[in-house]
Design a protein around this motif. Structure first.
Motif, mmCIF file in Angstrom:
data_model
loop_
_atom_site.group_PDB
_atom_site.id
_atom_site.type_symbol
_atom_site.label_atom_id
_atom_site.label_comp_id
_atom_site.label_asym_id
_atom_site.label_seq_id
_atom_site.Cartn_x
_atom_site.Cartn_y
_atom_site.Cartn_z
ATOM 1 N N GLY A 121 0.856 -1.201 0.000
ATOM 2 C CA GLY A 121 0.000 0.000 0.000
ATOM 3 C C GLY A 121 0.878 1.232 0.000
ATOM 4 O O GLY A 121 0.797 2.080 0.885
ATOM 5 N N ASP B 229 0.435 -1.111 -4.953
ATOM 6 C CA ASP B 229 -0.775 -0.345 -4.639
ATOM 7 C C ASP B 229 -1.872 -0.726 -5.630
ATOM 8 O O ASP B 229 -1.592 -1.141 -6.752
ATOM 9 N N ILE C 183 2.449 1.066 5.920
ATOM 10 C CA ILE C 183 2.236 2.332 6.634
ATOM 11 C C ILE C 183 0.862 2.925 6.305
ATOM 12 O O ILE C 183 0.524 3.135 5.137
HETATM 13 C C1 LIG Z 1 -3.518 5.976 3.504
HETATM 14 S S1 LIG Z 1 -2.675 5.475 2.076
HETATM 15 C C2 LIG Z 1 -1.037 5.279 2.713
HETATM 16 C C3 LIG Z 1 -0.016 5.350 1.639
HETATM 17 C C4 LIG Z 1 1.435 5.255 2.105
HETATM 18 N N1 LIG Z 1 1.728 3.988 2.729
HETATM 19 C C5 LIG Z 1 1.765 6.405 3.032
HETATM 20 O O1 LIG Z 1 1.895 6.187 4.249
HETATM 21 O O2 LIG Z 1 1.887 7.561 2.539
HETATM 22 C C6 LIG Z 1 -3.180 3.788 1.853
HETATM 23 C C7 LIG Z 1 -2.749 3.214 0.518
HETATM 24 O O3 LIG Z 1 -3.046 1.836 0.508
HETATM 25 C C8 LIG Z 1 -3.592 1.500 -0.759
HETATM 26 N N2 LIG Z 1 -4.464 0.312 -0.578
HETATM 27 C C9 LIG Z 1 -5.589 0.234 0.154
HETATM 28 N N3 LIG Z 1 -6.090 -1.020 0.103
HETATM 29 C C10 LIG Z 1 -5.246 -1.748 -0.672
HETATM 30 C C11 LIG Z 1 -5.216 -3.106 -1.095
HETATM 31 N N4 LIG Z 1 -6.156 -3.958 -0.704
HETATM 32 N N5 LIG Z 1 -4.216 -3.499 -1.901
HETATM 33 C C12 LIG Z 1 -3.241 -2.624 -2.292
HETATM 34 N N6 LIG Z 1 -3.212 -1.340 -1.910
HETATM 35 C C13 LIG Z 1 -4.201 -0.898 -1.110
HETATM 36 C C14 LIG Z 1 -4.368 2.729 -1.178
HETATM 37 O O4 LIG Z 1 -4.576 2.774 -2.570
HETATM 38 C C15 LIG Z 1 -3.478 3.842 -0.656
HETATM 39 O O5 LIG Z 1 -2.559 4.265 -1.618
#
Ligand SMILES: C[S@@+](CC[C@H](N)C(=O)[O-])C[C@H]1O[C@@H](n2cnc3c(N)ncnc32)[C@H](O)[C@@H]1O
Length: 363
Positions: free
Chosen positions: A157, A182, A275
């Motif tokens: 993610g 992602d 994260i």
């Molecule tokens: C709140 S953001 C955090 C992004 C990064 N880790 C940060 O701390 O800046 C959550 C991320 O997780 C991704 N995400 C959510 N569910 C997911 C899944 N099931 N598989 C892959 N990515 C996912 C979202 O698209 C998003 O970009």
């Protein structure tokens, strides 16, 4: 907000406090390239919305650098920043500075020449705080023959890949190779462009995959022609220098800047980070994906009777206090950190670091 003009008579004492604040430099790239503050990014004012993720958190003061001909468009930009809660410390009109002052500032690395990218966004603070320890532990055991040891990190993610770009760009004793996953194409577009700006794109592989409820990586149908999207073109357009665009086309053809096939991912990593997002069904998959002595770093929303409540994310995307500790202790992991922290909007997160045992007998 203090207004300042940098002119030929500006003195060292006047400029030093200004250099210390993170800065958004909205001058033309050619002016920025001639000379800019070391603690700044160059921003095309029209891309403000798309590049907000590269700004420091709004609680931290920032400064703006502009040139005389931009005075007309500046006030709307400043209003936008203030409306988003940014604390503007200095508004600096860059007219000129004298040669002696320039030399002195260059010698002290307070200003820099060239089209360089400086990280002014804030990577996860606990990652920054503990990465020396993690690298030291990993390198000592790796028997790495390279002068600069190579280590791999998987970001589950990854969003805009700020934490990956931080690791790839800022660590001098280790060369990280980053893998970001992602499920949103626009996040991967931002990640790719950020990695190009920071000149680390050759070390970053991106994967368009969903971390699914059965604890596996689910391949996704592409929904957008992201390379031809307005967003991507706008982001690319901002990279005025031809050499950067060219480097991008050579290293990762524009038509295929992220992978969609999970099988191409390496099987193991030295570090797995997760994260502000978690899919708990994926927790059991982390152990086999870590090399012996590898680290897991999780900093994600937490629920507990003593903690403030929040509506997003939903409880199935949060951990209970102590849940990560129990899960990884049973596997024999060494718990390095297990704390509850509060992020800028008041939501609690459990920040957790643990190291996989080296020997199978401990597994
Ligand atoms: C709140 S953001 C955090 C992004 C990064 N880790 C940060 O701390 O800046 C959550 C991320 O997780 C991704 N995400 C959510 N569910 C997911 C899944 N099931 N598989 C892959 N990515 C996912 C979202 O698209 C998003 O970009």
């Amino acid at each position: 907000m203090k207004k300042i003009s940098l002119v030929a008579s500006t003195t060292f004492e006047q400029i030093v406090p200004v250099c210390k604040i993170s800065c958004i430099d909205v001058r033309k790239k050619s002016n920025y390239t001639l000379l800019h503050f070391a603690n700044s990014i160059n921003l095309n004012i029209h891309l403000f919305g798309e590049r907000l993720f590269e700004f420091p958190p709004a609680i931290q003061p920032i400064s703006i650098v502009y040139s005389e001909e931009q005075e007309g468009v500046l006030s709307e930009f400043l209003d936008n920043l203030i409306a988003r809660g940014y604390l503007l410390e200095y508004c600096i009109k860059w007219v000129d500075i004298c040669e002696e002052l320039k030399e002195e500032l260059l010698n002290r690395n307070l200003v820099v020449e060239g089209d360089l990218y400086h990280i002014i966004f804030a990577p996860n603070p606990s990652l920054v705080q503990h990465i020396d320890y993690i690298e030291k532990e990993l390198v000592e055991r790796e028997n790495n023959i390279n002068a600069v040891p190579e280590l791999s990190v998987l970001d589950l993610g990854c969003g805009s890949s700020r934490d990956l770009v931080y690791l790839l760009k800022s660590r001098s004793k280790v060369q990280w190779k980053g893998y970001g996953i992602d499920m949103l194409e626009f996040c991967l577009a931002r990640s790719r462009v950020l990695s190009i700006r920071a000149n680390v794109t050759q070390h970053l592989s991106l994967y368009y995959l969903e971390i699914s409820k059965d604890g596996t990586f689910q391949e996704l149908e592409r929904t957008k022609d992201i390379e031809n999207s307005k967003l991507y073109k706008k982001l690319l357009f901002d990279m005025e220098t031809e050499d950067k665009k060219e480097a991008f086309c050579q290293s990762q053809p524009c038509k295929n800047f992220f992978e969609t096939c999970a099988n191409k991912l390496p099987k193991t990593y030295n570090l797995i980070i997760n994260i502000r997002f978690i899919n708990k069904a994926f927790l059991p998959s982390i152990n086999p994906m870590l090399s012996p002595g590898g680290f897991v770093f999780i900093s994600t929303f937490a629920i507990g009777s003593d903690l403030p409540t929040f509506s997003k994310p939903k409880s199935n995307h949060c951990v209970d206090v102590g849940e990560l500790y129990c899960f990884f202790s049973v596997l024999g992991y060494k718990i390095v950190l297990d704390v509850i922290e509060t992020i800028e909007d008041g939501r609690p997160v459990n920040t957790f670091i643990a190291q996989k045992p080296f020997t199978l007998s401990n597994n």
